[in-house]
Design an enzyme around this catalytic site. Structure first.
Site: not given
Length: 138
Positions: A112, A115, A49, A126, A9
């Site tokens: 975080n 992913h 998303y 994905e 990320k």
């Protein structure tokens, strides 16, 4: 062998953690068989998303994921989805096990560091979102 999608990320990319994170995948026996650096538009983040569209964090997640470069990659290995999720740790870095990517590098539930796909079925969707078959070299 199984494939899974991994995204490093914007928070982790901006901290120059790509190599450190990728070495953890490789040390655990996963191979990186496709990889690209890109920056999602808001529209692309919303599409990716879309499964979370009704959740309260959807807008801020899409904004964050389009705020800077990401590294999208395909990891391959035995039980790749489960292994990747184990290496990443749980979503909230404060609750993640010591030594996991999210515990070591995550700042918050949203920021975080990584992913990962949550199932084999999701992984296929994905992976296909980011890569065509010619870009994946096993």
């Amino acid at each position: 062998m199984e494939r899974t999608l991994s995204i490093i990320k914007p928070d982790a990319v901006s901290k120059n953690l790509t190599g450190t994170i990728n070495s953890r995948f490789e040390q655990a026996g996963l191979r990186i068989v496709a990889q690209k650096r890109l920056q999602l538009s808001i529209k692309q983040a919303e599409e990716f998303y879309e499964v979370h569209k009704e959740r309260t964090f959807y807008d801020s997640l899409c904004e964050f994921m389009s705020s800077g470069p990401i590294i999208a990659q395909v990891l391959c290995g035995e039980d790749a989805v489960a292994k990747n999720r184990e290496i990443m740790g749980v979503t909230n870095p404060a609750n993640a096990e010591i030594g996991t990517i999210r515990r070591d590098f995550g700042e918050s539930i949203e920021r975080n560091a990584v992913h990962g796909s949550d199932s084999s079925a999701t992984a296929k969707i994905e992976v296909d979102f980011f890569f065509n078959r010619l870009e994946i070299i096993e």
